[in-house]
Write a protein that holds these residues in place. Sequence first.
Motif, mmCIF file in Angstrom:
data_model
loop_
_atom_site.group_PDB
_atom_site.id
_atom_site.type_symbol
_atom_site.label_atom_id
_atom_site.label_comp_id
_atom_site.label_asym_id
_atom_site.label_seq_id
_atom_site.Cartn_x
_atom_site.Cartn_y
_atom_site.Cartn_z
ATOM 1 N N UNK A 69 0.489 4.226 2.026
ATOM 2 C CA UNK A 69 0.770 5.124 0.921
ATOM 3 C C UNK A 69 1.455 4.667 -0.229
ATOM 4 N N UNK A 70 2.281 3.753 -0.338
ATOM 5 C CA UNK A 70 2.874 3.232 -1.190
ATOM 6 C C UNK A 70 2.029 2.575 -2.329
ATOM 7 N N UNK A 71 1.208 1.538 -1.609
ATOM 8 C CA UNK A 71 0.202 0.701 -2.527
ATOM 9 C C UNK A 71 -1.172 1.408 -2.596
ATOM 10 N N UNK A 72 -1.668 2.000 -1.742
ATOM 11 C CA UNK A 72 -2.894 2.679 -1.837
ATOM 12 C C UNK A 72 -3.976 1.683 -1.190
ATOM 13 N N UNK A 73 -3.539 0.389 -0.811
ATOM 14 C CA UNK A 73 -4.491 -0.531 -0.344
ATOM 15 C C UNK A 73 -4.911 -0.119 1.262
ATOM 16 N N UNK A 74 -6.387 -0.355 1.415
ATOM 17 C CA UNK A 74 -6.729 0.043 2.351
ATOM 18 C C UNK A 74 -6.478 -0.766 3.760
ATOM 19 N N UNK A 75 -6.055 -0.431 4.845
ATOM 20 C CA UNK A 75 -5.994 -1.109 5.735
ATOM 21 C C UNK A 75 -6.917 -0.827 7.134
ATOM 22 N N UNK A 76 -7.286 -1.780 7.827
ATOM 23 C CA UNK A 76 -8.041 -1.299 9.190
ATOM 24 C C UNK A 76 -7.012 -0.833 10.192
ATOM 25 N N UNK A 77 -7.241 0.241 10.884
ATOM 26 C CA UNK A 77 -6.100 0.802 11.983
ATOM 27 C C UNK A 77 -7.194 0.324 13.381
ATOM 28 N N UNK A 78 -6.640 -0.542 14.076
ATOM 29 C CA UNK A 78 -7.215 -0.775 15.357
ATOM 30 C C UNK A 78 -7.488 0.184 16.378
ATOM 31 N N UNK A 79 -8.640 -0.118 17.208
ATOM 32 C CA UNK A 79 -8.752 1.107 18.119
ATOM 33 C C UNK A 79 -7.728 1.245 18.934
ATOM 34 N N UNK A 80 -7.431 2.679 19.661
ATOM 35 C CA UNK A 80 -6.288 2.330 20.521
ATOM 36 C C UNK A 80 -6.445 3.999 21.653
#
Length: 96
Positions: A69-80
């Motif tokens: 939310x701060x930088x707007x950079x996309x990050x993969x969220x691992x399956x869980x």
Amino acid sequence: MADAGTLTRADIAEAINRHVGLSRADASAMIESILEHVIDALVAGENVKISGFGTFVLRDKAQRIGRNPKTGVEVPITPRRVLTFRASQGLRHKVK
């Protein structure tokens, strides 16, 4: 109760001691046994339904793309696997 707004295992054991007459040690052992059964079922991938109380439901979430939310950079969220609780209708009605 130990803390305003928090019900502990000791509080439950005390209530069982007062209402049923089991010793505090036996009441505590019974609570531990019940919780171990619930935990074992959840670890085994089973949902746990306690009639009149609610259901603990396991859900597998797939991998997805999130955003910082701060930088707007996309990050993969691992399956869980996530654990949710759905209160029974009776419990929801009493809590209202």
